[in-house]
Write a protein that holds these residues in place. Sequence first.
Motif, short mmCIF file in Angstrom:
data_model
loop_
_atom_site.label_atom_id
_atom_site.label_comp_id
_atom_site.label_asym_id
_atom_site.label_seq_id
_atom_site.Cartn_x
_atom_site.Cartn_y
_atom_site.Cartn_z
N PRO A 55 -13.79 4.87 5.68
CA PRO A 55 -13.48 4.93 4.25
C PRO A 55 -13.80 3.59 3.58
CG PRO A 55 -11.47 4.72 5.52
CD PRO A 55 -12.59 4.86 6.51
N PRO A 56 -14.09 3.62 2.28
CA PRO A 56 -14.33 2.35 1.58
C PRO A 56 -13.05 1.52 1.51
CG PRO A 56 -14.83 4.25 0.17
CD PRO A 56 -14.31 4.77 1.46
N TYR A 57 -13.23 0.21 1.46
CA TYR A 57 -12.09 -0.70 1.42
C TYR A 57 -11.21 -0.43 0.20
CZ TYR A 57 -9.39 -4.93 0.66
OH TYR A 57 -8.37 -5.80 0.41
N LEU A 58 -11.83 -0.20 -0.95
CA LEU A 58 -11.04 0.02 -2.16
C LEU A 58 -10.21 1.30 -2.08
CD1 LEU A 58 -13.51 -1.16 -4.93
CD2 LEU A 58 -11.53 -2.36 -3.99
N SER A 59 -10.69 2.29 -1.35
CA SER A 59 -9.91 3.51 -1.14
C SER A 59 -8.66 3.21 -0.32
CB SER A 59 -10.77 4.56 -0.45
OG SER A 59 -9.99 5.65 -0.04
N LEU A 60 -8.82 2.42 0.74
CA LEU A 60 -7.66 2.04 1.56
C LEU A 60 -6.69 1.17 0.77
CD1 LEU A 60 -9.43 1.23 4.94
CD2 LEU A 60 -8.08 3.23 4.38
N LEU A 61 -7.23 0.26 -0.04
CA LEU A 61 -6.37 -0.59 -0.86
C LEU A 61 -5.60 0.25 -1.87
CD1 LEU A 61 -5.43 -3.43 -1.59
CD2 LEU A 61 -7.37 -3.59 -3.16
N GLY A 62 -6.27 1.24 -2.46
CA GLY A 62 -5.58 2.14 -3.39
C GLY A 62 -4.44 2.88 -2.73
N GLU A 63 -4.65 3.33 -1.49
CA GLU A 63 -3.57 4.00 -0.76
C GLU A 63 -2.40 3.05 -0.53
OE1 GLU A 63 -4.84 5.78 2.87
OE2 GLU A 63 -6.46 6.89 1.91
N GLN A 64 -2.72 1.81 -0.17
CA GLN A 64 -1.67 0.81 0.08
C GLN A 64 -0.88 0.53 -1.20
OE1 GLN A 64 -1.81 0.61 3.82
NE2 GLN A 64 -0.87 -1.26 3.10
N LEU A 65 -1.58 0.44 -2.33
CA LEU A 65 -0.92 0.08 -3.59
C LEU A 65 -0.11 1.23 -4.18
CD1 LEU A 65 -3.66 -2.09 -5.32
CD2 LEU A 65 -1.72 -2.84 -3.93
N GLY A 101 -3.58 -6.30 0.36
CA GLY A 101 -5.02 -6.45 0.57
C GLY A 101 -5.35 -6.76 2.01
N ILE A 102 -4.56 -7.60 2.64
CA ILE A 102 -4.77 -7.94 4.05
C ILE A 102 -4.49 -6.72 4.92
CG2 ILE A 102 -3.84 -9.32 5.96
CD1 ILE A 102 -3.45 -11.58 3.88
N GLN A 103 -3.44 -5.96 4.59
CA GLN A 103 -3.15 -4.75 5.35
C GLN A 103 -4.30 -3.75 5.26
OE1 GLN A 103 -0.66 -5.66 7.47
NE2 GLN A 103 0.05 -3.58 7.22
N ALA A 104 -4.85 -3.57 4.06
CA ALA A 104 -5.97 -2.64 3.88
C ALA A 104 -7.19 -3.12 4.67
CB ALA A 104 -6.30 -2.49 2.40
N MET A 105 -7.44 -4.43 4.69
CA MET A 105 -8.57 -4.98 5.44
C MET A 105 -8.37 -4.75 6.94
SD MET A 105 -11.50 -6.36 5.56
CE MET A 105 -11.80 -6.95 3.93
N ASN A 106 -7.15 -4.92 7.42
CA ASN A 106 -6.87 -4.67 8.85
C ASN A 106 -7.07 -3.20 9.20
OD1 ASN A 106 -6.33 -7.32 9.51
ND2 ASN A 106 -4.13 -7.11 9.12
N TRP A 108 -9.13 -1.15 7.66
CA TRP A 108 -10.58 -0.93 7.60
C TRP A 108 -11.25 -1.43 8.87
CZ3 TRP A 108 -15.06 -3.90 7.41
CH2 TRP A 108 -16.20 -3.22 7.00
N ARG A 109 -10.85 -2.62 9.31
CA ARG A 109 -11.43 -3.17 10.56
C ARG A 109 -11.07 -2.30 11.76
NH1 ARG A 109 -9.98 -9.48 9.57
NH2 ARG A 109 -11.68 -9.94 8.13
N GLY A 110 -9.85 -1.78 11.80
CA GLY A 110 -9.44 -0.91 12.91
C GLY A 110 -10.26 0.37 12.96
N VAL A 111 -10.50 0.97 11.80
CA VAL A 111 -11.31 2.20 11.75
C VAL A 111 -12.76 1.87 12.14
CG1 VAL A 111 -12.23 3.99 10.24
CG2 VAL A 111 -9.84 3.35 10.09
N LYS A 112 -13.25 0.73 11.69
CA LYS A 112 -14.62 0.33 12.04
C LYS A 112 -14.75 0.11 13.54
CE LYS A 112 -18.14 -3.09 10.99
NZ LYS A 112 -18.40 -4.40 10.36
N ARG A 113 -13.76 -0.53 14.15
CA ARG A 113 -13.77 -0.76 15.60
C ARG A 113 -13.70 0.56 16.36
NH1 ARG A 113 -9.11 -3.41 16.39
NH2 ARG A 113 -9.97 -5.13 15.21
N LEU A 114 -12.87 1.48 15.89
CA LEU A 114 -12.77 2.80 16.51
C LEU A 114 -14.09 3.54 16.41
CD1 LEU A 114 -11.00 4.96 17.86
CD2 LEU A 114 -10.43 5.75 15.56
N ARG A 115 -14.74 3.46 15.25
CA ARG A 115 -16.05 4.09 15.07
C ARG A 115 -17.07 3.57 16.06
NH1 ARG A 115 -18.54 6.52 10.57
NH2 ARG A 115 -20.45 5.36 10.66
#
Length: 134
Positions: A55-65, A101-106, A108-115
């Motif tokens: 997912p895009p970073y901004l989508s994850l950040l939106g979920e967090q916010l 923002g840091i939580q969303a980045m983490n 995103w990185r976790g999903v990228k690593r899983l991919r």
Amino acid sequence: DDGPAPQRGPPPFRRPRHPTSLPLGFYAGWPGHTAGSLEAALSVYGDNATDVPLPPYLSLLGEQLLQPLFLFQVLCVALWSLDEYWMYAQFTLLSLVAFEGIQAMNRWRGVKRLREEVGGGGGGGGGIAALLLS
């Protein structure tokens, strides 16, 4: 007659039949798939590929916010701003947004690593067939 009626719902689950009556030496001495047996196995079982969308970073950040706790904290910041704690409220709001923002980045990185681990990243090409035929 137009053939069989279309199947509704998921395909029926069938328990796989495993050859349990073969001697142990058969399994210990089996060299693995050849190109022909791999094609036959792929036609029966399909490719063992897992698609993990990134997912895009901004989508994850939106979920967090939009999480209830974050919204409650923003409400508290707004109330503090109405009182004499406006400097504290600004610092708290900045800290909250930075933390989310840091939580969303983490995430995103976790999903990228899983991919990358399941072979779902970098333009497909995942699955057991890609590993065995390479």
